[in-house]
Design a protein around this motif. Structure first.
Motif: not given
Length: 387
Positions: A159-161, A194-196, A201-204, A212-215
């Protein structure tokens, strides 16, 4: 299988649709065109196609929403606040593939134009003063926290956001690319981009989910961020590339609670492009910052490009984090490679010094960081996100 390729108007994004073969006859799968809006209260599958996201779409408890591979979902900043929200008890299933990811984007390609994907669960949290429930900071003011460590919010694969991280209401409530509020270990998070975005980008926010496998590429605030006692145990292959504007590679805190548990992450790459500035000229320019009792176990880390004057690879921001987490053996970083002459360790003040116990901080010139396979899922336009 043969492929049918067509373009999506202003976005210049490519779909690839499957066909069916019967002897020499080929029947292309026609992409669906539709709109996603309002509350979703019953199971719904969005077939391969292009959709417009309008408003804050909530997947309600008891409903499962599925997106087929190759679909593109587009928000529009001019229509107001857009976001895809999975409420506790709802499920989101996104069946992307490396060649046909599911893309969530925004028509103007402007960072901060929409709210991204937000998921809620009822896994445990430990908030400020040790509270076990809290209210979200995304402007939706929804409760999160509970006792269901194996909460299952669905499965997000490939998935790309893009262009998320919207700041709403009074400007203090913020959304990220991906926001996970007390999400549990039954949830699958794999191969996400998570792009621009204009925030993290990611928050928990607490919870037990692993990823796994995050960009995280080109996000204005932190590439990876967490709080509320997040304790995911099976995280691997996290890759961050900061360019243009960016703060910490990883910001780690625990609401000033000295927890007995911690997250585990292996294979991490944190890169910062030359000339990257922090938001509003802040001093949030380190690769990794630990504060407010942030802890964890991290191994095989590559840090590159954090050469701004004053920046360090690892900063222990406050004395209590140093006393309870560093000296208490609840903060461990091993096989760390630091490029560019960056100082290894720094503090938030001169009132204390950091000395990791033996074996708790080790460097290794052969550490390689994240190992990811490139493909359509890791590409935006002509840009390969894995630099």
């Amino acid at each position: 299988m043969k492929k049918l390729v067509f373009s999506l108007g202003l976005l210049s994004l490519a779909f690839t649709g499957c066909t069916t073969d019967d002897d020499e006859n080929t029947t292309p799968i026609v992409p669906v065109v539709g709109e996603i809006t309002g509350d979703i209260t019953a199971n719904k599958t969005y077939a391969f196609g292009t959709y417009t996201l309008k408003g804050i779409v909530k997947i309600k408890s008891g409903a499962t929403v599925t997106f087929d591979a190759g679909s593109i979902i587009t928000a529009d900043v001019t229509s107001g606040v857009d976001a895809l929200v999975v409420e506790n008890g709802g499920k989101l299933i996104i069946n992307g593939t490396a060649a046909e990811p599911v893309v969530f984007t925004e028509i103007s390609s402007t960072p901060g134009s929409w709210g991204g994907i937000i998921m809620y669960g009822d896994a445990p949290i430990v908030g400020a003063a040790g509270v076990t429930t809290a209210t979200s900071e995304d402007g939706l003011n929804l409760p999160y926290g509970g006792t269901n460590a194996t909460h299952n919010g669905g499965s997000l694969k490939y998935v790309k956001v893009q262009y998320a991280g919207k700041k709403i209401t009074d400007g203090t409530s913020e959304m990220n690319g991906f926001s996970f509020y007390s999400v549990g270990s039954g949830t699958v998070l794999e191969n996400l981009v998570s792009y621009k975005g204009a925030d993290d980008g990611f928050e928990f926010y607490g919870g037990t989910v692993s990823a796994r496998n995050l960009i995280s590429y080109g996000n204005y605030d932190d590439s990876f961020d967490w709080q509320d006692g997040w304790r995911g145990q099976n995280n691997s292959n996290w890759y961050a590339y900061q360019t243009g504007t960016g703060n910490f590679g990883m910001e780690i805190e625990a609401k000033s609670v000295n927890n007995s548990f911690f997250p585990i992450v292996s294979n991490i790459t944190l890169k910062r492009a030359a000339g990257t500035l922090t938001e509003n000229a802040s001093v949030e320019y380190d690769a990794i910052q630990f504060k407010k009792q942030g802890n964890g176990e991290y191994t095989n880390i590559l840090i590159d490009g954090y050469t701004t004057s004053g920046a360090v690879a690892v900063r222990i921001q406050d004395a209590l984090t140093n006393t309870d987490q560093v000296n208490g053996n609840k903060l461990k970083l091993t096989n760390v490679k630091i490029n560019g002459g960056t100082t290894d360790i720094g503090t938030g003040s001169s009132s204390f010094t950091v000395s990791f116990p033996a074996g708790q901080f080790t460097t290794n010139s052969t550490a390689a960081g994240a190992s990811l396979t490139t493909g359509a899922w890791s590409t935006v336009g002509t840009t390969n996100l894995i630099q």
